[in-house]
Design a protein around this motif. Structure first.
Motif, PDB file in Angstrom:
ATOM      1  N   ASP A 258       0.865  -1.180   0.000  1.00 57.30           N
ATOM      2  CA  ASP A 258       0.000   0.000   0.000  1.00 57.30           C
ATOM      3  C   ASP A 258       0.902   1.231   0.000  1.00 57.30           C
ATOM      4  N   PRO A 259       0.310   2.390  -0.295  1.00 54.48           N
ATOM      5  CA  PRO A 259       1.126   3.600  -0.268  1.00 54.48           C
ATOM      6  C   PRO A 259       1.870   3.720   1.054  1.00 54.48           C
ATOM      7  N   GLY A 260       3.101   4.111   0.959  1.00 58.05           N
ATOM      8  CA  GLY A 260       3.923   4.216   2.178  1.00 58.05           C
ATOM      9  C   GLY A 260       5.371   4.167   1.774  1.00 58.05           C
ATOM     10  N   PRO A 261       6.263   4.361   2.729  1.00 56.32           N
ATOM     11  CA  PRO A 261       7.672   4.376   2.352  1.00 56.32           C
ATOM     12  C   PRO A 261       8.213   2.984   1.994  1.00 56.32           C
ATOM     13  N   ILE A 262       9.146   2.978   1.054  1.00 60.83           N
ATOM     14  CA  ILE A 262       9.885   1.762   0.719  1.00 60.83           C
ATOM     15  C   ILE A 262      11.340   2.102   1.041  1.00 60.83           C
ATOM     16  N   VAL A 263      11.964   1.266   1.852  1.00 58.56           N
ATOM     17  CA  VAL A 263      13.342   1.579   2.244  1.00 58.56           C
ATOM     18  C   VAL A 263      14.309   0.608   1.584  1.00 58.56           C
ATOM     19  N   GLY A 272      30.320 -10.203   3.915  1.00 56.67           N
ATOM     20  CA  GLY A 272      29.808  -9.775   2.620  1.00 56.67           C
ATOM     21  C   GLY A 272      29.036  -8.482   2.720  1.00 56.67           C
ATOM     22  N   VAL A 273      28.191  -8.282   1.716  1.00 59.51           N
ATOM     23  CA  VAL A 273      27.344  -7.085   1.737  1.00 59.51           C
ATOM     24  C   VAL A 273      25.889  -7.524   1.607  1.00 59.51           C
ATOM     25  N   VAL A 274      25.001  -6.631   2.013  1.00 59.41           N
ATOM     26  CA  VAL A 274      23.583  -6.966   1.962  1.00 59.41           C
ATOM     27  C   VAL A 274      22.798  -5.764   1.440  1.00 59.41           C
ATOM     28  N   VAL A 275      21.748  -6.079   0.672  1.00 55.43           N
ATOM     29  CA  VAL A 275      20.801  -5.024   0.293  1.00 55.43           C
ATOM     30  C   VAL A 275      19.438  -5.491   0.788  1.00 55.43           C
ATOM     31  N   ARG A 276      18.797  -4.624   1.576  1.00 56.19           N
ATOM     32  CA  ARG A 276      17.452  -4.954   2.074  1.00 56.19           C
ATOM     33  C   ARG A 276      16.439  -4.026   1.442  1.00 56.19           C
ATOM     34  N   VAL A 277      15.304  -4.607   1.063  1.00 54.88           N
ATOM     35  CA  VAL A 277      14.220  -3.778   0.545  1.00 54.88           C
ATOM     36  C   VAL A 277      13.007  -4.022   1.449  1.00 54.88           C
ATOM     37  N   SER A 278      12.561  -2.957   2.135  1.00 56.54           N
ATOM     38  CA  SER A 278      11.438  -3.117   3.075  1.00 56.54           C
ATOM     39  C   SER A 278      10.260  -2.278   2.608  1.00 56.54           C
ATOM     40  N   GLY A 335       4.516  -5.308   7.029  1.00 56.17           N
ATOM     41  CA  GLY A 335       5.217  -5.207   5.745  1.00 56.17           C
ATOM     42  C   GLY A 335       6.182  -6.359   5.510  1.00 56.17           C
ATOM     43  N   SER A 336       6.930  -6.260   4.419  1.00 57.72           N
ATOM     44  CA  SER A 336       7.864  -7.332   4.061  1.00 57.72           C
ATOM     45  C   SER A 336       9.281  -6.791   3.955  1.00 57.72           C
ATOM     46  N   VAL A 337      10.235  -7.650   4.282  1.00 57.98           N
ATOM     47  CA  VAL A 337      11.646  -7.291   4.101  1.00 57.98           C
ATOM     48  C   VAL A 337      12.324  -8.394   3.303  1.00 57.98           C
ATOM     49  N   PHE A 338      12.787  -8.054   2.106  1.00 58.90           N
ATOM     50  CA  PHE A 338      13.574  -8.990   1.295  1.00 58.90           C
ATOM     51  C   PHE A 338      15.042  -8.593   1.427  1.00 58.90           C
TER      52      PHE A 338
END
Ligand code: ADP
Length: 347
Positions: A258-263, A272-278, A335-338
């Motif tokens: 839904d509308p709202g921030p995506i981080v 290593g390194v990580v990229v998270r999309v929440s 929400g979800s965090v990938f």
């Protein structure tokens, strides 16, 4: 003799002159779920509960012992659904041959069974694929066709703004078709183990920045925030492919949340390194979570937003080809965090 038949990959069932089972080889035991001892002396139609495509039981419809057609010495191979002893159904290819006496009565029937469940499943899978892909291609093409024919017929009647709007839609839908075809090519490359990575040192924070800046213009409902340190160790990877993965995760967040921030958060991780999309979307029900990285999986059949269920499958393939992993870290009402984790090559 019977030892020899046990080596055959196909099932063999022998019935005597009364139609009772006298022998099953090992493959027939495996396919039917009956052991030789359990099946011995039982009517063949009880051991082989075969149904045709219309759901009719073969032994009730055309029992060769009852409907005595003298000339038949056998039946060509046909496919039936076999109900195994444990109640499970599976597709088998069946052929029968009869030895008859002088009056045409059957003295012995030999039935061979071939397990074709896997082939049937693959066929079903490819027909599902064809229908999903056709649908996904047809809907943007229908819209392209609608807008172009309207523009061609009534060009002079629209304002520049209306024409611009229609051309933007056409452009968007053409991109959708191209994307889908690229996805399909990626899937076939992944499955053939031929995904090519043009490796070079990659700064994933830089890629996250690029994706965020690009997608910010494509959504008005979501604010896309980026947090990334000034410097991160580099990853040996294909920058275009890593960009594709991060883009896909952010686009999913735009599409499903839904509308709202995506981080989007890039950072260091163990080794290593990580990229998270929440996102702050509705999350994914626990029952669907284990399947979302599976090819063609979409959340239940009720998923109305356009898609093929290929996105996360391709992301997983790309990340794993880089020696990394992708996971759904958390998903629920908040929400979800990938997250994608990639190994670094140099500090
Ligand atoms: P597609 O988007 O084409 O359906 P994906 O493989 O990208 O395919 O996603 C698989 C399914 O996972 C989607 O159909 C959707 O139900 C669910 N999903 C993915 N990302 C999200 C998200 N951020 N929030 C909620 N559901 C999601």
């Amino acid at each position: 003799m019977s030892d020899l038949l046990d080596d055959l990959p196909d099932g063999v069932l022998v019935a005597d002159e009364s139609g009772s089972v006298s022998y099953l080889n090992r493959a027939a035991e495996r396919i039917s779920g009956w052991t030789r001892e359990q099946a011995a002396g039982r009517p063949w139609g009880e051991v082989l509960q075969l149904r045709d495509a219309g759901g009719l039981l073969v032994h009730e419809r055309s029992d060769p012992y009852r409907h005595r057609i003298r000339i038949t010495t056998g039946t060509p191979e046909r496919e039936f659904l076999l109900r195994r002893r444990d109640g499970e159904d599976r597709w088998v290819a069946v052929r029968a041959s009869y030895r008859r006496n002088g009056d045409g009565r059957i003295e012995q029937a030999v039935v061979t069974l071939r397990d074709i469940e896997r082939r049937r499943r693959l066929e079903k899978h490819s027909s599902d694929l064809i229908s999903t892909v056709s649908h996904e291609i047809r809907s943007p093409l229908t819209s392209v066709k609608g807008f172009t024919s309207t523009l061609l017929r009534k060009w002079g009647e629209f304002t520049d703004e209306q024409k611009h709007h229609m051309l933007t839609m056409i452009n968007h839908d053409a991109d959708r078709v191209t994307r889908l075809l690229t996805d399909l090519l990626d899937v076939s490359r992944l499955e053939a183990g031929r995904l090519e990575l043009r490796r070079q040192p990659v700064d994933i924070a830089e890629i996250a920045r690029k994706v965020t800046a690009r997608l910010e213009h494509e959504t008005t409902d979501h604010e896309i925030r980026l947090t990334a340190p000034a410097r991160l160790p580099s990853v040996s990877g294909d920058p275009g492919k890593i960009e594709q993965v991060i883009t896909n995760l952010v686009e999913n967040a735009i599409k499903y949340a839904d509308p709202g921030p995506i981080v989007v958060e890039a950072g260091r991780d163990d080794g290593g390194v990580v990229v998270r999309v929440s996102d702050e979307g509705p999350g994914i029900d626990p029952q669907h979570q284990p399947h979302i990285f599976t090819k063609f999986y979409r959340r239940g059949s009720g998923e109305r937003r356009p898609g093929t269920g290929l996105g996360l499958y391709i992301c997983k393939g790309i990340v794993e080809a880089h020696g990394g992993r992708i996971e759904l870290e958390r998903s629920g009402a908040e929400g979800s965090v990938f997250a994608i984790h990639l190994p670094v090559t140099e500090e």
